[in-house]
Design a protein around this motif. Structure first.
Motif, PDB file in Angstrom:
ATOM      1  N   ASN A   1       0.297  12.801 -35.600  1.00  0.00           N
ATOM      2  CA  ASN A   1       1.228  11.599 -34.672  1.00  0.00           C
ATOM      3  C   ASN A   1       1.619  11.897 -33.621  1.00  0.00           C
ATOM      4  O   ASN A   1       2.749  13.558 -33.788  1.00  0.00           O
ATOM      5  N   ALA A   2       1.861  11.932 -32.359  1.00  0.00           N
ATOM      6  CA  ALA A   2       2.417  12.302 -31.135  1.00  0.00           C
ATOM      7  C   ALA A   2       2.431  10.817 -30.279  1.00  0.00           C
ATOM      8  O   ALA A   2       1.653   9.661 -30.693  1.00  0.00           O
ATOM      9  N   ASN A   3       3.451  10.930 -29.294  1.00  0.00           N
ATOM     10  CA  ASN A   3       3.149   9.736 -28.190  1.00  0.00           C
ATOM     11  C   ASN A   3       2.086  10.406 -27.254  1.00  0.00           C
ATOM     12  O   ASN A   3       1.466  11.419 -27.385  1.00  0.00           O
ATOM     13  N   ALA A   4       2.169   9.610 -25.926  1.00  0.00           N
ATOM     14  CA  ALA A   4       1.158   9.712 -24.924  1.00  0.00           C
ATOM     15  C   ALA A   4       0.982  10.805 -24.062  1.00  0.00           C
ATOM     16  O   ALA A   4      -0.024  11.576 -23.576  1.00  0.00           O
ATOM     17  N   ALA A   5       1.696  11.603 -24.052  1.00  0.00           N
ATOM     18  CA  ALA A   5       2.061  12.896 -23.592  1.00  0.00           C
ATOM     19  C   ALA A   5       2.453  14.191 -24.301  1.00  0.00           C
ATOM     20  O   ALA A   5       4.335  14.600 -24.049  1.00  0.00           O
ATOM     21  N   PRO A   6       2.342  14.352 -25.637  1.00  0.00           N
ATOM     22  CA  PRO A   6       2.742  15.421 -26.381  1.00  0.00           C
ATOM     23  C   PRO A   6       2.776  16.587 -25.427  1.00  0.00           C
ATOM     24  O   PRO A   6       1.514  17.385 -24.801  1.00  0.00           O
ATOM     25  N   ILE A   7       4.091  18.010 -25.714  1.00  0.00           N
ATOM     26  CA  ILE A   7       4.067  19.142 -25.424  1.00  0.00           C
ATOM     27  C   ILE A   7       3.627  20.109 -26.511  1.00  0.00           C
ATOM     28  O   ILE A   7       3.676  19.589 -27.889  1.00  0.00           O
ATOM     29  N   LYS A   8       2.370  21.204 -26.235  1.00  0.00           N
ATOM     30  CA  LYS A   8       1.412  21.806 -27.050  1.00  0.00           C
ATOM     31  C   LYS A   8       2.727  22.858 -28.407  1.00  0.00           C
ATOM     32  O   LYS A   8       3.135  23.046 -27.456  1.00  0.00           O
ATOM     33  N   GLU A   9       1.892  22.659 -29.175  1.00  0.00           N
ATOM     34  CA  GLU A   9       3.530  23.230 -30.181  1.00  0.00           C
ATOM     35  C   GLU A   9       3.801  25.571 -29.923  1.00  0.00           C
ATOM     36  O   GLU A   9       4.400  25.307 -29.605  1.00  0.00           O
ATOM     37  N   THR A  10       2.774  25.576 -29.177  1.00  0.00           N
ATOM     38  CA  THR A  10       2.471  26.784 -29.145  1.00  0.00           C
ATOM     39  C   THR A  10       3.309  27.156 -27.638  1.00  0.00           C
ATOM     40  O   THR A  10       3.371  28.122 -27.277  1.00  0.00           O
ATOM     41  N   LEU A  11       3.623  25.918 -26.353  1.00  0.00           N
ATOM     42  CA  LEU A  11       4.059  25.829 -25.226  1.00  0.00           C
ATOM     43  C   LEU A  11       5.278  25.641 -25.355  1.00  0.00           C
ATOM     44  O   LEU A  11       6.076  26.174 -25.975  1.00  0.00           O
ATOM     45  N   ALA A  12       5.509  24.652 -26.922  1.00  0.00           N
ATOM     46  CA  ALA A  12       6.472  24.764 -27.141  1.00  0.00           C
ATOM     47  C   ALA A  12       7.598  26.149 -27.583  1.00  0.00           C
ATOM     48  O   ALA A  12       8.884  26.741 -27.362  1.00  0.00           O
ATOM     49  N   ALA A  13       7.194  26.766 -28.990  1.00  0.00           N
ATOM     50  CA  ALA A  13       7.067  27.634 -29.468  1.00  0.00           C
ATOM     51  C   ALA A  13       7.987  28.910 -27.973  1.00  0.00           C
ATOM     52  O   ALA A  13       8.790  29.654 -27.975  1.00  0.00           O
ATOM     53  N   GLY A  14       6.810  29.154 -27.075  1.00  0.00           N
ATOM     54  CA  GLY A  14       7.449  29.787 -26.076  1.00  0.00           C
ATOM     55  C   GLY A  14       8.340  29.316 -25.151  1.00  0.00           C
ATOM     56  O   GLY A  14       8.800  30.987 -24.979  1.00  0.00           O
ATOM     57  N   ILE A  15       8.422  28.274 -25.002  1.00  0.00           N
ATOM     58  CA  ILE A  15      10.065  28.034 -24.456  1.00  0.00           C
ATOM     59  C   ILE A  15      10.897  27.954 -25.252  1.00  0.00           C
ATOM     60  O   ILE A  15      11.925  28.810 -24.339  1.00  0.00           O
ATOM     61  N   VAL A  16      11.209  28.108 -26.456  1.00  0.00           N
ATOM     62  CA  VAL A  16      12.051  28.340 -27.106  1.00  0.00           C
ATOM     63  C   VAL A  16      12.787  29.222 -27.364  1.00  0.00           C
ATOM     64  O   VAL A  16      13.415  30.113 -26.762  1.00  0.00           O
ATOM     65  N   ASP A  17      11.632  30.518 -27.084  1.00  0.00           N
ATOM     66  CA  ASP A  17      11.671  32.289 -27.426  1.00  0.00           C
ATOM     67  C   ASP A  17      12.365  32.289 -25.463  1.00  0.00           C
ATOM     68  O   ASP A  17      13.678  33.140 -26.103  1.00  0.00           O
ATOM     69  N   LEU A  18      11.365  31.052 -25.026  1.00  0.00           N
ATOM     70  CA  LEU A  18      12.476  32.443 -23.299  1.00  0.00           C
ATOM     71  C   LEU A  18      14.093  32.006 -23.114  1.00  0.00           C
ATOM     72  O   LEU A  18      14.884  32.312 -22.454  1.00  0.00           O
ATOM     73  N   ALA A  19      14.153  30.600 -24.038  1.00  0.00           N
ATOM     74  CA  ALA A  19      16.042  29.524 -24.424  1.00  0.00           C
ATOM     75  C   ALA A  19      16.742  29.977 -24.901  1.00  0.00           C
ATOM     76  O   ALA A  19      17.582  30.064 -24.712  1.00  0.00           O
ATOM     77  N   ARG A  20      15.855  31.073 -25.092  1.00  0.00           N
ATOM     78  CA  ARG A  20      16.435  32.379 -26.406  1.00  0.00           C
ATOM     79  C   ARG A  20      17.406  31.696 -27.264  1.00  0.00           C
ATOM     80  O   ARG A  20      18.963  31.934 -28.171  1.00  0.00           O
ATOM     81  N   VAL A  21      16.684  30.976 -28.316  1.00  0.00           N
ATOM     82  CA  VAL A  21      17.107  30.195 -29.324  1.00  0.00           C
ATOM     83  C   VAL A  21      17.325  31.174 -30.022  1.00  0.00           C
ATOM     84  O   VAL A  21      16.468  32.160 -31.092  1.00  0.00           O
ATOM     85  N   LYS A  22      18.777  31.416 -31.005  1.00  0.00           N
ATOM     86  CA  LYS A  22      19.235  31.746 -32.178  1.00  0.00           C
ATOM     87  C   LYS A  22      19.643  31.105 -33.342  1.00  0.00           C
ATOM     88  O   LYS A  22      19.735  30.188 -33.590  1.00  0.00           O
ATOM     89  N   GLN A  23      19.897  32.374 -34.641  1.00  0.00           N
ATOM     90  CA  GLN A  23      20.347  30.932 -35.422  1.00  0.00           C
ATOM     91  C   GLN A  23      21.620  30.433 -35.785  1.00  0.00           C
ATOM     92  O   GLN A  23      21.478  28.980 -36.677  1.00  0.00           O
ATOM     93  N   ASN A  24      22.353  30.359 -34.773  1.00  0.00           N
ATOM     94  CA  ASN A  24      23.369  29.952 -34.529  1.00  0.00           C
ATOM     95  C   ASN A  24      23.371  29.360 -33.538  1.00  0.00           C
ATOM     96  O   ASN A  24      24.440  28.355 -33.014  1.00  0.00           O
ATOM     97  N   SER A  25      22.647  28.456 -32.578  1.00  0.00           N
ATOM     98  CA  SER A  25      21.913  28.491 -31.463  1.00  0.00           C
ATOM     99  C   SER A  25      22.542  26.440 -31.971  1.00  0.00           C
ATOM    100  O   SER A  25      21.779  25.843 -33.204  1.00  0.00           O
ATOM    101  N   VAL A  26      22.877  26.045 -31.018  1.00  0.00           N
ATOM    102  CA  VAL A  26      22.608  24.018 -31.275  1.00  0.00           C
ATOM    103  C   VAL A  26      21.891  24.199 -30.064  1.00  0.00           C
ATOM    104  O   VAL A  26      22.604  24.133 -28.844  1.00  0.00           O
ATOM    105  N   VAL A  27      20.491  23.292 -30.338  1.00  0.00           N
ATOM    106  CA  VAL A  27      19.189  23.533 -29.029  1.00  0.00           C
ATOM    107  C   VAL A  27      19.705  21.502 -28.914  1.00  0.00           C
ATOM    108  O   VAL A  27      20.006  20.558 -30.051  1.00  0.00           O
ATOM    109  N   CYS A  28      19.081  21.064 -27.905  1.00  0.00           N
ATOM    110  CA  CYS A  28      19.602  19.874 -27.461  1.00  0.00           C
ATOM    111  C   CYS A  28      17.875  19.196 -26.450  1.00  0.00           C
ATOM    112  O   CYS A  28      17.521  19.369 -25.430  1.00  0.00           O
ATOM    113  N   ASP A  29      17.337  17.946 -26.792  1.00  0.00           N
ATOM    114  CA  ASP A  29      16.729  17.579 -25.863  1.00  0.00           C
ATOM    115  C   ASP A  29      16.705  16.488 -26.264  1.00  0.00           C
ATOM    116  O   ASP A  29      16.164  15.500 -26.620  1.00  0.00           O
ATOM    117  N   PRO A  30      16.970  16.165 -24.927  1.00  0.00           N
ATOM    118  CA  PRO A  30      17.191  14.296 -24.672  1.00  0.00           C
ATOM    119  C   PRO A  30      15.574  13.534 -24.667  1.00  0.00           C
ATOM    120  O   PRO A  30      16.124  12.257 -23.675  1.00  0.00           O
TER     121      PRO A  30
END
Length: 372
Positions: free
Chosen positions: A168-197
Motif C-alpha cells: 500500500n502507498a499514498n498518492a505520490a510514493p517514491i520508487k524504492e530504487t530511487l529512495a535507495a539511491g538517495i540514501v546512498d548519496l546521503a551517506r547513511v551509515k550504520q550509526n546514522s540517525v535519519v529523519c524524513d519530515p
C-alpha cells in the motif's frame, strides 16, 4: 556455465551509485552507460545481484548483440544465440522489447521474428517441432538502438523495486530504487540517525534502515530465475543464507518520520512492520511548520511537488517553510528531491551539490546540503 555478461538497468542519474554497488559485490569489467550498468560474472553473481542490488531495476543476462537493419539480419543474428543453455524443452520463452532510431521500428514484427528465431534454435537443439511452453518462464527481451540489436534473458521477473514490503502507498510514493539511491548519496551509515519530515508511506526510512543494517532488499521476495532448471536451487538457498548472516543487528541506526496526514502515518507503520525494521523507525503525525532539526541527524525527504499532491504555489510555500526549519548546513545535513528548478530560491539557501534524477517520469534534482 562460465562467465556471463550481465546488464542492470537503473533510473537515470543513479548509474554511478549502481556501479559502486556492483563493484563492492565483486562484478568484473564494469561498464556504465546512460540508464544501465553492464558487468561480468557467473550464475552466482546473477543470483547475488537480484538479492543484493538496491538501485538496479532488474538483472538481465546478455545473450548477444549484433547489427540488425533488416528482418533477415535480426533472424540470423538471433538464431545463433545459445538459448538452450538456459531454456529447457518445456519452458516458456515470451518475447518483448523496444526499438529506437532504427530501420526496424515495428516492435510487434520484431517480436515475431525473434520468437521464430528462438523456436528454430531450440528446435534444432531439442529435435522437436512443438514447444508446450508449460514450464518456467524465461522472458526474452530485446532492444534495437541505432540498428544494433541486443538480446537478453530477464532473470528478475517482477521489477527489483518491488521489495515486498509496500503493498500500500499514498498518492505520490517514491520508487524504492530511487529512495535507495538517495540514501546512498546521503551517506547513511550504520550509526546514522535519519529523519524524513514528509515520510508518506515510509519508503526512504525503510531503505535507509536496509542500508544501515546490511539488509538485502531482495531477501524476502522471489525471482523468475529461481524456477530455471539451469540454476540449482541450492545456489539460491546458499545466497539467501549468506544474506541473512550479513545483517548487522548491532548497529545503532535509528530513523524518525513525520507527516501531517494521519493516513500516511498509518501506511508508514504498516510498511515498516512488513519490512521488519519496526524497532529502528519511529513515526508520528506532525506538520512541517512544527519540525525541529536535531544536530548530526540526516534529513532526507521527498516533499509534495505540486504534481500529484498540492498545487505548484502551495509547494513553493512549503519550500519556504522548509527553509525556515531546516538549518541545512554541515551540522544539519539535508537532502531534498524536487522537480522545481527554483527550489533553492524558495528554500533560501544554495545547495552544496545538485544531481539530476527522475522520480517516475518527472525530471528532478537532488539538492544536497552538506560540507565535504
Amino acid at each position: 556455465m562460465g562467465t556471463l555478461t550481465i546488464c542492470c538497468p537503473c533510473l537515470f542519474g543513479l548509474e554511478s551509485v549502481l556501479s559502486g554497488e556492483i563493484k563492492r559485490m565483486g562484478g568484473q569489467n564494469i561498464q556504465t552507460t546512460d540508464g544501465k550498468v553492464t558487468f561480468e560474472g557467473d550464475f552466482s553473481m546473477v543470483i547475488r545481484a537480484n538479492i543484493y542490488l538496491r538501485t538496479a531495476e532488474r538483472v538481465l543476462i546478455v545473450l548477444g548483440s549484433f547489427p540488425a537493419r533488416t528482418f533477415t539480419e535480426l533472424f540470423d543474428g538471433t538464431v545463433k544465440l545459445p538459448f538452450e543453455d538456459f531454456i529447457g524443452s518445456m519452458d516458456a520463452f515470451p518475447v518483448k522489447g523496444w526499438s529506437l532510431n532504427s530501420q526496424l521500428h515495428s516492435v510487434p514484427d520484431c517480436q515475431s521474428i525473434l520468437k521464430k528465431a528462438a523456436v528454430e534454435r531450440l528446435r534444432q537443439k531439442y529435435q522437436t517441432s512443438w514447444f508446450s511452453e508449460s514450464g518456467a518462464v524465461h522472458q526474452i527481451q530485446f532492444s534495437i538502438r541505432k540498428n544494433i540489436a541486443t538480446i537478453y534473458l530477464d532473470s528478475s521477473g517482477v521489477g527489483l523495486h518491488k521489495r515486498g514490503y509496500r503493498r500500500n502507498a499514498n498518492a505520490a510514493p517514491i520508487k524504492e530504487t530511487l529512495a535507495a539511491g538517495i540514501v546512498d548519496l546521503a551517506r547513511v551509515k550504520q550509526n546514522s540517525v535519519v529523519c524524513d519530515p514528509f515520510c508518506g508511506s515510509g519508503t526512504l526510512l525503510i531503505e535507509a534502515a536496509f542500508k544501515a543494517m546490511h539488509i538485502a532488499p531482495g531477501l524476502h521476495r522471489h525471482f523468475a530465475a529461481e524456477r530455471w532448471g539451469c540454476i540449482p536451487t541450492s545456489v539460491w538457498a546458499n545466497a539467501r543464507a549468506e544474506a541473512i548472516a550479513a545483517i548487522r543487528r548491532d548497529t545503532t541506526f535509528e530513523a524518525y518520520g513525520f507527516d501531517c496526514d494521519p493516513e500516511a502515518i498509518r501506511l508508514s507503520e504498516e510498511n515498516i512492520r512488513k519490512a521488519g525494521v519496526k524497532t529502528r523507525i519511529h513515526v508520528m503525525q506532525q506538520d512541517i511548520a512544527d519540525f525541529t532539526a536535531v544536530p548530526e541527524q540526516i534529513i532526507i525527504c521527498n516533499p509534495p511537488y505540486g504534481e500529484r499532491l498540492l498545487d505548484v504555489q502551495a509547494a513553493e510555500s512549503l519550500y519556504q517553510i522548509m527553509g525556515g526549519v531546516f538549518p541545512a548546513n554541515k551540522q544539519y545535513p539535508c537532502y531534498v528531491i524536487s522537480p522545481d528548478a527554483n527550489f533553492e530560491s524558495f528554500f533560501g539557501k544554495p545547495a552544496t551539490k545538485r544531481r539530476k534524477l527522475y522520480n517516475g517520469m518527472i525530471p528532478c534534482q537532488l539538492f544536497s546540503y552538506y560540507s565535504e
